[in-house]
Scaffold this motif. Sequence first.
Motif, PDB file in Angstrom:
ATOM      1  N   LYS A  97       0.842  -1.187   0.000  1.00 37.84           N
ATOM      2  CA  LYS A  97       0.000   0.000   0.000  1.00 37.84           C
ATOM      3  C   LYS A  97       0.879   1.240   0.000  1.00 37.84           C
ATOM      4  O   LYS A  97       1.937   1.247   0.640  1.00 37.84           O
ATOM      5  CB  LYS A  97      -0.902   0.040   1.230  1.00 37.84           C
ATOM      6  CG  LYS A  97      -1.948  -1.049   1.310  1.00 37.84           C
ATOM      7  CD  LYS A  97      -2.782  -0.845   2.569  1.00 37.84           C
ATOM      8  CE  LYS A  97      -3.893  -1.863   2.686  1.00 37.84           C
ATOM      9  NZ  LYS A  97      -4.718  -1.619   3.906  1.00 37.84           N
ATOM     10  N   SER A 127      -6.312  12.417 -10.263  1.00 39.85           N
ATOM     11  CA  SER A 127      -4.929  12.482 -10.739  1.00 39.85           C
ATOM     12  C   SER A 127      -4.011  11.610  -9.891  1.00 39.85           C
ATOM     13  O   SER A 127      -3.031  11.054 -10.395  1.00 39.85           O
ATOM     14  CB  SER A 127      -4.435  13.935 -10.738  1.00 39.85           C
ATOM     15  OG  SER A 127      -4.522  14.510  -9.438  1.00 39.85           O
ATOM     16  N   GLY A 154      -4.890   8.734  -8.516  1.00 42.71           N
ATOM     17  CA  GLY A 154      -5.105   7.375  -9.003  1.00 42.71           C
ATOM     18  C   GLY A 154      -4.315   7.101 -10.282  1.00 42.71           C
ATOM     19  O   GLY A 154      -3.730   6.023 -10.442  1.00 42.71           O
ATOM     20  N   LYS A 155      -4.265   8.082 -11.190  1.00 41.31           N
ATOM     21  CA  LYS A 155      -3.509   7.926 -12.431  1.00 41.31           C
ATOM     22  C   LYS A 155      -2.011   7.828 -12.153  1.00 41.31           C
ATOM     23  O   LYS A 155      -1.306   7.022 -12.764  1.00 41.31           O
ATOM     24  CB  LYS A 155      -3.796   9.093 -13.375  1.00 41.31           C
ATOM     25  CG  LYS A 155      -5.211   9.106 -13.927  1.00 41.31           C
ATOM     26  CD  LYS A 155      -5.428  10.295 -14.851  1.00 41.31           C
ATOM     27  CE  LYS A 155      -6.858  10.324 -15.394  1.00 41.31           C
ATOM     28  NZ  LYS A 155      -7.088  11.514 -16.249  1.00 41.31           N
ATOM     29  N   LEU A 158      -0.517   6.737  -9.472  1.00 38.88           N
ATOM     30  CA  LEU A 158      -0.208   5.454  -8.850  1.00 38.88           C
ATOM     31  C   LEU A 158      -0.327   4.306  -9.843  1.00 38.88           C
ATOM     32  O   LEU A 158       0.322   3.271  -9.683  1.00 38.88           O
ATOM     33  CB  LEU A 158      -1.129   5.208  -7.660  1.00 38.88           C
ATOM     34  CG  LEU A 158      -1.019   6.222  -6.511  1.00 38.88           C
ATOM     35  CD1 LEU A 158      -1.927   5.826  -5.353  1.00 38.88           C
ATOM     36  CD2 LEU A 158       0.415   6.344  -6.031  1.00 38.88           C
ATOM     37  N   GLY A 159      -1.146   4.489 -10.858  1.00 42.09           N
ATOM     38  CA  GLY A 159      -1.305   3.447 -11.865  1.00 42.09           C
ATOM     39  C   GLY A 159      -0.060   3.224 -12.701  1.00 42.09           C
ATOM     40  O   GLY A 159       0.072   2.189 -13.361  1.00 42.09           O
ATOM     41  N   ARG A 160       0.876   4.170 -12.662  1.00 42.77           N
ATOM     42  CA  ARG A 160       2.096   4.050 -13.466  1.00 42.77           C
ATOM     43  C   ARG A 160       3.258   3.408 -12.710  1.00 42.77           C
ATOM     44  O   ARG A 160       4.324   3.215 -13.275  1.00 42.77           O
ATOM     45  CB  ARG A 160       2.512   5.435 -13.977  1.00 42.77           C
ATOM     46  CG  ARG A 160       1.549   6.024 -14.995  1.00 42.77           C
ATOM     47  CD  ARG A 160       2.145   7.227 -15.684  1.00 42.77           C
ATOM     48  NE  ARG A 160       2.239   8.369 -14.791  1.00 42.77           N
ATOM     49  CZ  ARG A 160       1.303   9.302 -14.668  1.00 42.77           C
ATOM     50  NH1 ARG A 160       0.181   9.198 -15.370  1.00 42.77           N
ATOM     51  NH2 ARG A 160       1.470  10.323 -13.848  1.00 42.77           N
ATOM     52  N   ARG A 161       3.068   3.076 -11.448  1.00 42.55           N
ATOM     53  CA  ARG A 161       4.183   2.483 -10.695  1.00 42.55           C
ATOM     54  C   ARG A 161       4.386   1.025 -11.078  1.00 42.55           C
ATOM     55  O   ARG A 161       3.461   0.338 -11.525  1.00 42.55           O
ATOM     56  CB  ARG A 161       3.916   2.591  -9.195  1.00 42.55           C
ATOM     57  CG  ARG A 161       2.789   1.709  -8.689  1.00 42.55           C
ATOM     58  CD  ARG A 161       2.848   1.624  -7.190  1.00 42.55           C
ATOM     59  NE  ARG A 161       1.668   0.974  -6.641  1.00 42.55           N
ATOM     60  CZ  ARG A 161       1.626   0.419  -5.445  1.00 42.55           C
ATOM     61  NH1 ARG A 161       2.678   0.448  -4.667  1.00 42.55           N
ATOM     62  NH2 ARG A 161       0.518  -0.145  -5.000  1.00 42.55           N
ATOM     63  N   GLU A 162       5.602   0.556 -10.891  1.00 42.72           N
ATOM     64  CA  GLU A 162       5.906  -0.839 -11.157  1.00 42.72           C
ATOM     65  C   GLU A 162       5.433  -1.701  -9.995  1.00 42.72           C
ATOM     66  O   GLU A 162       5.284  -1.227  -8.860  1.00 42.72           O
ATOM     67  CB  GLU A 162       7.410  -1.014 -11.359  1.00 42.72           C
ATOM     68  CG  GLU A 162       7.955  -0.256 -12.551  1.00 42.72           C
ATOM     69  CD  GLU A 162       9.452  -0.428 -12.696  1.00 42.72           C
ATOM     70  OE1 GLU A 162      10.035  -1.221 -11.916  1.00 42.72           O
ATOM     71  OE2 GLU A 162      10.042   0.232 -13.560  1.00 42.72           O
ATOM     72  N   ARG A 163       5.224  -2.967 -10.259  1.00 41.94           N
ATOM     73  CA  ARG A 163       4.740  -3.879  -9.238  1.00 41.94           C
ATOM     74  C   ARG A 163       5.750  -3.971  -8.082  1.00 41.94           C
ATOM     75  O   ARG A 163       6.944  -4.196  -8.301  1.00 41.94           O
ATOM     76  CB  ARG A 163       4.506  -5.262  -9.826  1.00 41.94           C
ATOM     77  CG  ARG A 163       3.911  -6.250  -8.840  1.00 41.94           C
ATOM     78  CD  ARG A 163       3.578  -7.564  -9.526  1.00 41.94           C
ATOM     79  NE  ARG A 163       2.971  -8.497  -8.597  1.00 41.94           N
ATOM     80  CZ  ARG A 163       2.571  -9.719  -8.917  1.00 41.94           C
ATOM     81  NH1 ARG A 163       2.736 -10.145 -10.167  1.00 41.94           N
ATOM     82  NH2 ARG A 163       2.024 -10.502  -8.021  1.00 41.94           N
ATOM     83  N   SER A 208      -6.216   6.127  -3.268  1.00 39.96           N
ATOM     84  CA  SER A 208      -4.887   5.516  -3.285  1.00 39.96           C
ATOM     85  C   SER A 208      -4.827   4.193  -2.540  1.00 39.96           C
ATOM     86  O   SER A 208      -3.889   3.413  -2.730  1.00 39.96           O
ATOM     87  CB  SER A 208      -3.869   6.479  -2.665  1.00 39.96           C
ATOM     88  OG  SER A 208      -4.185   6.736  -1.303  1.00 39.96           O
TER      89      SER A 208
END
Length: 306
Positions: free
Chosen positions: A105, A170, A172-173, A175-180, A209
């Motif tokens: 998280k 924004s 959410g977007k 955080l959507g670009r982070r790697e696993r 988030s």
Amino acid sequence: MRLKVFRAASMSEAMALLRSELGAEAVILGTRRVAGGVEVTAALEPEEPVLIPPMGPSVAAVPVAGPLAFHNLPVALALALGAAPLEAALGATLGFAPLPEAQEKPLMLVGPPGAGKTLTCAKLAARLVMRGTAPVVVTADGQRAGAAAQLAAFTGVLGLTLAVAPSAASLGKALGRRERGQPVLVDTAGCDPFDPPQAVALRGLATASGADLVLVLPAGLDAQEAADLARAFAAIGARHLVPTRLDAARRLGAVLAAAEAGPLLLTEAGIGPDVADGLEPLSPARLAARLAAAPRRGVAAPQEAA
């Protein structure tokens, strides 16, 4: 303040749920259409408790002796800590835990204005970089002039890119670009948790988030003020506490009162402006040593002042 979100197929059903749970005194903060119906966000200020004087000697009149008397602790807490060896009493009365890893998280730093959230975020980012991990660092502070520039200066030195995401969408977007498995640190704007719109906005960021909320609070506040803030941020979702300026504070009543009132888990403490090495793990042993230490030389303790 109690915040609650109600969802139902129609506005009348949502309002019935709201009145049933919060009563007629609830304040509606917002409504919107959602899949399957409507969503209503409401708040309710708790009633001030009625204090009835106790029969016999007042607890507040019981003197708190020894080093604890210097730290401006609430009387009930001071008595609890004085009932056993201090280290054991701290461990039994307050909660201690490491900071969440920020991998499963995101870690979201919240608190009132000027608490030290941005510096704490930079310290945590520097720690991760020195361990060989590049975190995602996001600022959701679109209010304070220069807030993004301040954090960008820190992240630039560390070779990190700062994402600016002042809204839930924004964020959410970003955080959507982070790697696993990549750690995420989110700095937020100073929040007055007693102001319903600000509290709702912060709750929205936390929901978008899915973050673990960490309250950043400066040491040296009035103990009751710190306790009130801790309860309010805990209602928004905070579960951990990072006290800052522990190197400059002489009295720790605010830190302990906040941890007890939340209740919040004591994690680490900010101990100076050095980004590379400015967080100190907290434990019952370390706090006991600090509480038992004599006041700094040159400044009289209250019982010594004439």
